[in-house]
Design an enzyme around this catalytic site. Structure first.
Site, short mmCIF file in Angstrom:
data_model
loop_
_atom_site.label_atom_id
_atom_site.label_comp_id
_atom_site.label_asym_id
_atom_site.label_seq_id
_atom_site.Cartn_x
_atom_site.Cartn_y
_atom_site.Cartn_z
N THR A 1 3.06 -12.61 2.64
CA THR A 1 2.21 -13.19 1.61
C THR A 1 2.95 -14.39 1.02
OG1 THR A 1 0.79 -12.74 -0.28
CG2 THR A 1 2.95 -11.65 -0.30
N ARG B 1 2.43 -28.75 -6.97
CA ARG B 1 2.25 -29.34 -8.30
C ARG B 1 0.86 -29.96 -8.51
NH1 ARG B 1 7.83 -32.49 -7.77
NH2 ARG B 1 6.79 -32.94 -5.82
N ASP C 1 2.49 14.71 1.67
CA ASP C 1 1.49 15.69 2.11
C ASP C 1 0.81 15.30 3.42
OD1 ASP C 1 0.52 13.64 0.22
OD2 ASP C 1 -1.44 14.41 0.76
N ASP D 1 0.80 -1.23 0.00
CA ASP D 1 0.00 0.00 0.00
C ASP D 1 0.83 1.27 0.00
OD1 ASP D 1 -2.21 -1.67 0.09
OD2 ASP D 1 -2.30 -1.63 2.28
N LYS E 1 1.80 2.24 -5.03
CA LYS E 1 2.37 1.72 -6.28
C LYS E 1 1.47 1.99 -7.48
CE LYS E 1 2.39 -2.33 -4.33
NZ LYS E 1 2.04 -1.96 -2.95
N GLN F 1 1.93 -6.02 -3.22
CA GLN F 1 2.37 -6.15 -1.83
C GLN F 1 3.66 -5.33 -1.63
OE1 GLN F 1 1.38 -9.47 -3.47
NE2 GLN F 1 -0.54 -8.51 -2.92
N GLY G 1 -4.56 -4.23 -3.88
CA GLY G 1 -5.55 -3.19 -4.17
C GLY G 1 -4.77 -1.94 -4.55
N HIS G 2 -4.74 -1.63 -5.83
CA HIS G 2 -3.94 -0.50 -6.32
C HIS G 2 -4.88 0.63 -6.75
CE1 HIS G 2 -0.31 -3.35 -7.25
NE2 HIS G 2 -0.68 -3.35 -5.98
P1 GDP Z 1 -0.82 0.40 -3.52
O1 GDP Z 1 -1.42 -0.88 -3.07
O2 GDP Z 1 0.65 0.48 -3.25
O3 GDP Z 1 -1.16 0.76 -4.94
O4 GDP Z 1 -1.48 1.54 -2.60
P2 GDP Z 1 -3.04 1.64 -2.20
O5 GDP Z 1 -3.80 2.12 -3.37
O6 GDP Z 1 -3.50 0.42 -1.51
O7 GDP Z 1 -2.96 2.75 -1.06
C1 GDP Z 1 -2.41 4.01 -1.29
C2 GDP Z 1 -3.48 5.06 -0.93
O8 GDP Z 1 -2.87 6.32 -0.85
C3 GDP Z 1 -4.55 5.22 -1.99
O9 GDP Z 1 -5.74 5.59 -1.36
C4 GDP Z 1 -4.03 6.35 -2.88
O10 GDP Z 1 -5.07 7.05 -3.53
C5 GDP Z 1 -3.37 7.22 -1.84
N1 GDP Z 1 -2.19 7.98 -2.30
C6 GDP Z 1 -1.22 7.60 -3.16
N2 GDP Z 1 -0.26 8.56 -3.21
C7 GDP Z 1 -0.64 9.54 -2.36
C8 GDP Z 1 -0.06 10.77 -1.95
O11 GDP Z 1 1.02 11.14 -2.36
N3 GDP Z 1 -0.75 11.51 -1.03
C9 GDP Z 1 -1.94 11.10 -0.51
N4 GDP Z 1 -2.53 11.90 0.37
N5 GDP Z 1 -2.53 9.95 -0.89
C10 GDP Z 1 -1.87 9.18 -1.78
P1 IMO Z 2 -0.95 -4.14 -2.29
O1 IMO Z 2 -0.49 -4.68 -3.63
C1 IMO Z 2 -0.99 -4.58 2.02
C2 IMO Z 2 -1.08 -8.65 3.61
C3 IMO Z 2 -2.33 -9.09 4.32
C4 IMO Z 2 -1.75 -10.07 5.30
C5 IMO Z 2 -0.64 -10.75 4.51
C6 IMO Z 2 -1.05 -12.06 3.86
O2 IMO Z 2 -2.25 -3.42 -2.35
O3 IMO Z 2 0.14 -3.36 -1.65
P2 IMO Z 2 -2.59 -12.73 1.80
O4 IMO Z 2 -3.97 -12.29 1.44
O5 IMO Z 2 -1.56 -12.38 0.79
O6 IMO Z 2 -2.52 -14.15 2.22
O7 IMO Z 2 -2.26 -11.87 3.13
O8 IMO Z 2 -0.28 -9.81 3.50
N1 IMO Z 2 -1.30 -8.13 2.24
C7 IMO Z 2 -1.21 -6.85 1.91
N2 IMO Z 2 -1.03 -5.76 2.66
N3 IMO Z 2 -1.10 -4.46 0.69
C8 IMO Z 2 -1.26 -5.54 -0.09
O9 IMO Z 2 -1.24 -5.47 -1.44
C9 IMO Z 2 -1.38 -6.80 0.51
N4 IMO Z 2 -1.57 -8.05 0.06
C10 IMO Z 2 -1.52 -8.85 1.12
O10 IMO Z 2 -2.97 -8.01 4.95
O11 IMO Z 2 -1.14 -9.39 6.37
MG MG Z 3 -2.95 -1.59 -1.83
#
Ligand code: GDP
Ligand code: IMO
Ligand code: MG
Length: 421
Positions: free
Chosen positions: A236, A142, A330, A12, A15, A221, A39-40
Site C-alpha cells: 500500500t 505537494r 480456533d 486483516d 486488528k 493494513q 476494513g476492520h
Molecule cells: P482487520 O482488518 O485486521 O481488522 O481484520 P478484518 O476484520 O479484515 O478480518 C478479520 C476477520 O476475522 C473478521 O471477519 C473478524 O470478525 C474475524 N476474526 C477476528 N478474530 C477472530 C478469531 O479469533 N477467530 C475467528 N474465527 N475469527 C476472527
Molecule cells: P486492513 O486494515 C488487507 C492491499 C490490497 C492490495 C494492496 C494495495 O483491513 O488490514 P491499496 O488499496 O492500498 O492501494 O491496495 O494492499 N490492502 C489490504 N489488504 N487488508 C487491508 O487493510 C488492506 N488495505 C490494502 O489488497 O494488495
Molecule cells: Mg481488514
C-alpha cells in the site's frame, strides 16, 4: 503514553476486534495511516460492523477517536460509516475528531486508481480501488487538498484546479467513465464532514498526552504491505509500521510504550504479490472456508497459507514489537497437522531473512510440522484449558521470535480472547 496495535502480516489480522477489546483501557484511539482501503470488523451487541476510517474505539462510550493527519480520508465513505455508527446511538459530534492536516481522497483519485490498475494488466497490485495511491501521490507531490482546506472559501477553486491536472492524467490513460455522480456525492459528504470536529491533530493529541491520557494508535493494513519494508511494489502507499505513528499523529517517539503486533495463527493475503507459504490446494481452501477469509472491504477471497515466521520475525524487528496477539487460533481446530515456516529456500541456500524483491526470488518455505489439537477451542476462557498441542504451537512461535504471544483470540466475538499466562 501511547501504545500501538498494528498488523504483522499482509493485513486483516483481526486488528479491529483487538483494538475494540483493548479500547476500554484507553482514553483515545487514533488512526495514523491508511484510509478506506482498511476494513476492520467488530461485533457490537452481536451485530457485525466493518469500520474503514473511523477508529475501532468508537463503540465505547467516553473514549475519544481521532483520524490522524497520516490518514487519507474519503468523505463519502466517512459519511456512510458515520450513519452506521450513529444507528448504534453513538454521538459522533462528541467522540470523533479529525485532524485538519488529513489529506482528502477526491473522486478523481478513485478514477486514477482504477485507470492505473487497468493499465498494469496482469501486473496489477490488486488495489482496493479506493484512491489510496493517487491521494498519497498528491500528498508527497505537494498537490493534495486537506480536511482543513474544506473550511476555506476558495476550496471549490482549488478542487477544480487539481481536477484539471487529474483530467490530463486520466486522458493519458484513456479513462472514459463519467464521474459526475461521484462528485455530487463528494460535495454532499464534504458538507457533512465540515459539521464534525475538525481539530489541529498534533496539539489535540499532545495535550492529551500531557494531561496523562492513555492513547492507543490503531494500525491499518499490515507490516508486509508497508511502503518501505513491504513486498514492494505489491504494497500500500503508507507507513504501516510503528514509525508511522509519530509522523501520522505528530507525536514524539519516546511517548510510544507497547507495540502490540497482531498475527493470525496462519497467514492470508488479498491482492497480488509474493506469499511464500500460500497454499494453492485443499488445505488452503479449507483455511479460507473455516476462517471465512473474504475481504471485509472488497469481498474478494483471501489467499491462505501457513504461518510464516521469517516474515513475522522481520515484522517484529522493524516495529519493535513488545507483545504479540495471535488471532483466529480456533480456525486451526480442524487441522490434524500444522506447518510453521521457519526459513526460506532460495536456490541452494536456506535463508531466514526477507530478501529484496521476493517476487523475483520466489523463495520456497521450509516447514516444521507440529500436531494439531482437533478440539473446539472457541469457548475456552483460560490458557490452562487450552490443549497441550496448542500451547506447544504458541511456545514454538515465542521461541523463534523472542517476543511472546500474550493473548490468543479464539473467535470473532468481542470476549473470545484468552490471556496467555
Ligand atoms: P482487520 O482488518 O485486521 O481488522 O481484520 P478484518 O476484520 O479484515 O478480518 C478479520 C476477520 O476475522 C473478521 O471477519 C473478524 O470478525 C474475524 N476474526 C477476528 N478474530 C477472530 C478469531 O479469533 N477467530 C475467528 N474465527 N475469527 C476472527
Ligand atoms: P486492513 O486494515 C488487507 C492491499 C490490497 C492490495 C494492496 C494495495 O483491513 O488490514 P491499496 O488499496 O492500498 O492501494 O491496495 O494492499 N490492502 C489490504 N489488504 N487488508 C487491508 O487493510 C488492506 N488495505 C490494502 O489488497 O494488495
Ligand atoms: Mg481488514
Amino acid at each position: 503514553m501511547v501504545d500501538v496495535i498494528l498488523g504483522l502480516q499482509w493485513g486483516d489480522e483481526g486488528k479491529g476486534k483487538i483494538v475494540d477489546y483493548f479500547a476500554r483501557d484507553y482514553d483515545l484511539v487514533a488512526r495514523f495511516q491508511g484510509g478506506p482501503n482498511a476494513g476492520h470488523t467488530l461485533y457490537v451487541n452481536d451485530k457485525k460492523v466493518v469500520l474503514h476510517q473511523i477508529p475501532s474505539g468508537v463503540f465505547h462510550g467516553g473514549i475519544s477517536n481521532l483520524i490522524g493527519n497520516g490518514v487519507v480520508l474519503d468523505p463519502v465513505t466517512l459519511k456512510k460509516e458515520c450513519d452506521t455508527v450513529a444507528s448504534f446511538g453513538i454521538d459522533l459530534r462528541k467522540n470523533l475528531f479529525i485532524a485538519e492536516r488529513t489529506h482528502l481522497i477526491l473522486p478523481t483519485h478513485r478514477a486514477l486508481d482504477k485507470a492505473a490498475e487497468l493499465s498494469k494488466g496482469n501486473q496489477k497490485i490488486g488495489s482496493t480501488l479506493k484512491g489510496i495511491s493517487p491521494a498519497y501521490m498528491d500528498k508527497t507531490g505537494r498537490n493534495g487538498l486537506r480536511v482543513g482546506d474544506l473550511l476555506d472559501k476558495n476550496f471549490t477553486t482549488s478542487y477544480i484546479k487539481l481536477r484539471l491536472k487529474h483530467q490530463h492524467l486520466l486522458d493519458n490513460y484513456n479513462f472514459q467513465e463519467d464521474i459526475s455522480a461521484w462528485e455530487e456525492e463528494f460535495f454532499e459528504a464534504a458538507e457533512f464532514l465540515k459539521q464534525l470536529n475538525i481539530v489541529n491533530g498534533e496539539y489535540f493529541i499532545n495535550s492529551q498526552i500531557k494531561s496523562g491520557k492513555r492513547i492507543l494508535a490503531e494500525g491499518a493494513q499490515g507490516s508486509m504491505l508497508d511502503i518501505d519494508f513491504g513486498t514492494f511494489p505489491y504494497v500500500t502507499s503508507s507507513s504501516t509500521i510503528s514509525a508511522g505513528v509519530c509522523s501520522g499523529l505528530g507525536i514524539a517517539p519516546h511517548y510510544i510504550k507497547e507495540v502490540i503486533g497482531v498475527t493470525k495463527a496462519y497467514c492470508t493475503r488479498v491482492g497480488s504479490g509474493p506469499f511464500p507459504t500460500e497454499l494453492d490446494d485443499e488445505t488452503g481452501e479449507e483455511l479460507r472456508k473455516v476462517g471465512n477469509e473474504f475481504g471485509a472491504t472488497t469481498g474478494r477471497p483471501r489467499r491462505c497459507g501457513w504461518i510464516d515466521l521469517v516474515a513475522l520475525n522481520f515484522a517484529c524487528m522493524i516495529n519493535g514489537v513488545t507483545k504479540i496477539v495471535m488471532t483466529k487460533a480456533d480456525v486451526l481446530d480442524a487441522f490434524k497437522e500444522l506447518k510453521i515456516c521457519t526459513a526460506y529456500r532460495a536456490g541452494k541456500k536456506a535463508i531466514r531473512e526477507i530478501p529484496f524483491q521476493m517476487d523475483r526470488i520466489k523463495p520456497e518455505p521450509v516447514y516444521e510440522t507440529l500436531p494439531g489439537w482437533n478440539i473446539n477451542t472457541g469457548t475456552i476462557k483460560n490458557y490452562s484449558d487450552m490443549p497441550e498441542t496448542a500451547r506447544t504451537y504458541v511456545g514454538f512461535i515465542n521461541n523463534y521470535l523472542g517476543v511472546k504471544v500474550h493473548y490468543i483470540s479464539n473467535g470473532p466475538g468481542r470476549e473470545q480472547i484468552v490471556q496467555v499466562k
